[in-house]
Design a protein around this motif. Structure first.
Motif, PDB file in Angstrom:
ATOM      1  N   HIS A 310       0.908  -1.259   0.016  1.00  0.00           N
ATOM      2  CA  HIS A 310      -0.138   0.002   0.041  1.00  0.00           C
ATOM      3  C   HIS A 310       0.971   1.268  -0.030  1.00  0.00           C
ATOM      4  CE1 HIS A 310      -3.252  -2.684   0.867  1.00  0.00           C
ATOM      5  NE2 HIS A 310      -4.209  -1.688   0.661  1.00  0.00           N
ATOM      6  N   MET A 314       0.818   4.093  -2.726  1.00  0.00           N
ATOM      7  CA  MET A 314       0.033   5.323  -2.435  1.00  0.00           C
ATOM      8  C   MET A 314       0.390   6.543  -3.436  1.00  0.00           C
ATOM      9  SD  MET A 314       0.083   7.040   1.405  1.00  0.00           S
ATOM     10  CE  MET A 314       1.857   7.325   1.406  1.00  0.00           C
ATOM     11  N   ASP A 317      -3.484  11.780  -4.137  1.00  0.00           N
ATOM     12  CA  ASP A 317      -4.889  11.755  -3.850  1.00  0.00           C
ATOM     13  C   ASP A 317      -5.008  11.908  -2.351  1.00  0.00           C
ATOM     14  OD1 ASP A 317      -7.504  12.433  -4.293  1.00  0.00           O
ATOM     15  OD2 ASP A 317      -7.972  10.438  -4.102  1.00  0.00           O
ATOM     16  N   ALA A 319      -7.838  11.409  -0.570  1.00  0.00           N
ATOM     17  CA  ALA A 319      -8.632  10.389  -0.135  1.00  0.00           C
ATOM     18  C   ALA A 319      -7.976   8.938  -0.224  1.00  0.00           C
ATOM     19  CB  ALA A 319     -10.067  10.265  -0.965  1.00  0.00           C
ATOM     20  N   GLU A 320      -7.049   8.736  -1.129  1.00  0.00           N
ATOM     21  CA  GLU A 320      -6.316   7.416  -1.375  1.00  0.00           C
ATOM     22  C   GLU A 320      -5.399   7.554  -0.315  1.00  0.00           C
ATOM     23  OE1 GLU A 320      -3.246   5.169  -4.632  1.00  0.00           O
ATOM     24  OE2 GLU A 320      -4.505   7.222  -4.891  1.00  0.00           O
ATOM     25  N   ARG A 321      -4.830   8.751   0.105  1.00  0.00           N
ATOM     26  CA  ARG A 321      -3.493   8.582   1.277  1.00  0.00           C
ATOM     27  C   ARG A 321      -4.343   8.325   2.548  1.00  0.00           C
ATOM     28  NH1 ARG A 321       1.261  11.219   0.128  1.00  0.00           N
ATOM     29  NH2 ARG A 321       1.336  11.852   2.296  1.00  0.00           N
ATOM     30  N   GLU A 322      -5.466   8.721   2.767  1.00  0.00           N
ATOM     31  CA  GLU A 322      -6.245   8.580   3.962  1.00  0.00           C
ATOM     32  C   GLU A 322      -6.724   7.230   3.951  1.00  0.00           C
ATOM     33  OE1 GLU A 322     -10.358  10.094   6.333  1.00  0.00           O
ATOM     34  OE2 GLU A 322      -9.718  10.991   4.624  1.00  0.00           O
ATOM     35  N   GLU A 323      -7.211   6.514   3.143  1.00  0.00           N
ATOM     36  CA  GLU A 323      -7.489   4.900   2.886  1.00  0.00           C
ATOM     37  C   GLU A 323      -6.300   4.275   3.436  1.00  0.00           C
ATOM     38  OE1 GLU A 323      -9.826   1.850   2.842  1.00  0.00           O
ATOM     39  OE2 GLU A 323     -10.242   3.560   2.967  1.00  0.00           O
ATOM     40  N   THR A 324      -5.136   4.629   2.735  1.00  0.00           N
ATOM     41  CA  THR A 324      -3.945   3.826   2.773  1.00  0.00           C
ATOM     42  C   THR A 324      -3.648   3.898   4.140  1.00  0.00           C
ATOM     43  OG1 THR A 324      -3.322   4.263   0.604  1.00  0.00           O
ATOM     44  CG2 THR A 324      -1.459   3.547   2.120  1.00  0.00           C
TER      45      THR A 324
END
Length: 505
Positions: A310, A314, A317, A319-324
């Motif tokens: 992940h 990464m 973005d 949102a992507e960073r937060e999910e990661t």
């Protein structure tokens, strides 16, 4: 191979000393100690020979002492007997020529000596005349086979005749003389006279010395025979000990299969059995350790791979960073739980893993029930409570019961029943958690208490844990000297029971 540093080589304990610790190499200091070490076989033999030498020498010396004492007693008795016989003859005897008492000391001594039969080393002598004033007349019974008899030793006769004692011992270069003397009363103007019985103990003492030397020779032969026999016997007795040493030297972490053959029922056989049992435990421990390391590596490898993957993918973005970050944090939390469980299982091998204390079972069961109710929306039931005092570790028992309750929540759905309770069965105490879930498949029942083992599809639902929970429960039960059992639940489900033997303070 490890080098302690640069410095002057060859000095033990200083930099520059090279010590090798890998298998197949030898530390010079250790090799020197090995060369100086005396084997147990030699030590046993030396102690045995020392004890036997002291014992046999003591027997020989005691025998010689007894023989010499008996010789002294016999000589003293003989001297006293001869002196007593002469004293009686002097007092009561008559001259065979006149039929009247003796008036001549010489005649008295001559008649008495003619009637005596002396021993081989005994010398009967009559001395007539003033001691030391003029030549003394000697009346002897016979010649005796000694180096220098009394009648041929003027100095010895003078010393005996002049002595105020009635008995004594005369030490001469030619040999010792034991003597007894009876002074003859004066008859008118006749000179003084004395009867002397002398015994030459040299031959008797030589016989005692000869017996002593024979005993010493026999003792020497006995010691030689004992040396050979003891060497063989000690070797046979210590053979299992040598096998223990050889086996221990050949053991490696990769090969713990060697065992010592056990023969007999003595202490050495018991030692071999104990050593074999220790090897069995070591083999099981190493096998468990290898399996544990392999399983731990496998379990930790997955979250590490997930985290790395992940992070590598990464993007920028938000949102992507937060999910990661959320996924990575979740995996790190799971790794942290695995590490904590592993540390707890490692502590289970220590003697202070549990600290028992007096606990009221009813209060402990109620506390565990209250804590377990917060684990999930289930129909929690406190089925029964044992009203007695027990000696156990309340924190560890709470930890095990909560783990079983968590396990029940994990394999049931909201609204299903989970029963908890405690009961006493004689000296045993049982604490249990029973659920109404799908139960445990027979093929999984044998492995669910092992580390990192969840079964093929444990209880119909694949868990999310690392498979250490039930291992921790078993470690806590065994720490109390008990066990954890899986029992069938009426109507379906599974019942996990902690069976503890009540510990005493």
């Amino acid at each position: 191979m490890t080098t302690t540093g640069a410095g002057t080589p060859g000095t033990p304990g200083t930099p520059g000393t090279l010590r090798t610790t890998q298998r197949g190499t030898t530390d010079p200091a250790t090799g020197e100690r090995e060369r100086r070490r005396i084997s147990a076989r030699v030590r046993i033999l030396l102690w045995l020979l020392l004890v036997m030498a002291v014992a046999l020498s003591s027997v020989a010396a005691t025998t010689r002492s007894i023989l010499l004492r008996d010789t002294d007693q016999r000589i003293n008795g003989l001297l006293a007997q001869e002196a007593g016989e002469f004293a009686n003859f002097e007092e009561q005897g008559f001259d065979p020529e006149t039929g009247r008492p003796f008036t001549d000391p010489g005649r008295l001594l001559r008649v008495f000596l003619e009637r005596q039969y002396a021993d081989l080393d005994e010398e009967l002598v009559g001395l007539v005349g003033e001691a030391g004033s003029r030549p003394t007349q000697i009346i002897q019974q016979r010649e005796i086979p000694v180096g220098r008899p009394l009648h041929r030793d003027a100095d010895a006769r003078r010393r005996i005749h002049a002595s105020p004692d009635s008995t004594g011992t005369l030490h001469r270069p030619e040999g010792e003389i034991r003597w007894a003397k009876v002074t003859v009363a004066r008859y008118g103007g006749e000179p003084a006279a004395a009867f002397v019985v002398a015994f030459h103990p040299g031959r008797e003492q030589a016989r005692a010395d000869e017996v002593f030397r024979v005993l010493l020779a026999i003792s020497g032969v006995a010691l030689l025979m004992t040396t050979g026999i003891a060497w063989v016997v000690a070797g046979r007795i210590l053979k299992p000990v040598r096998l223990v040493r050889t086996t221990a030297a050949q053991l490696t972490e990769q090969d713990l299969t060697r065992r010592i053959p056990v023969h007999g029922r003595d202490d050495v056989a018991a030692l071999a059995e104990t050593f074999n049992a220790m090897l069995d435990r070591l083999e099981r421990a190493f096998a468990t350790q290898r399996r544990f390391v392999d399983d731990a590596g496998h379990e930790l490898r997955t979250p590490i791979t997930i985290v790395r993957g992940h992070l590598e993918l990464m993007g920028d973005d938000p949102a992507e960073r937060e999910e990661t970050v959320r996924l990575v944090t979740d995996e790190l939390d799971r790794m942290s739980r695995i590490v904590e469980d592993l540390l707890l299982l490692a502590k289970a091998e220590r003697p202070d893993f549990v600290t028992p204390e007096p606990v009221q079972l009813a209060e402990l069961t109620a506390d565990v029930y209250v804590k377990a109710r917060t684990l999930g929306d289930r129909d929690w039931v406190l089925a029964e409570v044992a009203d007695r005092e027990a000696h156990l570790d309340p924190q560890r028992i709470t930890q095990a019961m909560v783990q079983l309750a968590q396990n029940a929540v994990q394999h049931t759905t909201p609204g299903q029943t989970v029963r908890m309770g405690s009961r006493a069965d004689g000296p045993h105490i049982e604490l249990y958690v029973a659920d109404s879930g799908p139960g445990v498949r027979p093929q999984d029942a044998e492995v669910i208490f092992e580390r990192f083992r969840r079964g093929t599809a444990r209880r119909g639902v694949r868990g999310t844990g690392a498979g250490l929970g039930l291992s921790i429960v078993r470690a806590i039960a065994e720490g109390h000297g008990g066990r954890v059992d899986l029992r069938a639940t009426e109507g379906g489900g599974a019942t996990f029971v902690l069976t503890l033997e009540e510990a005493r303070p």
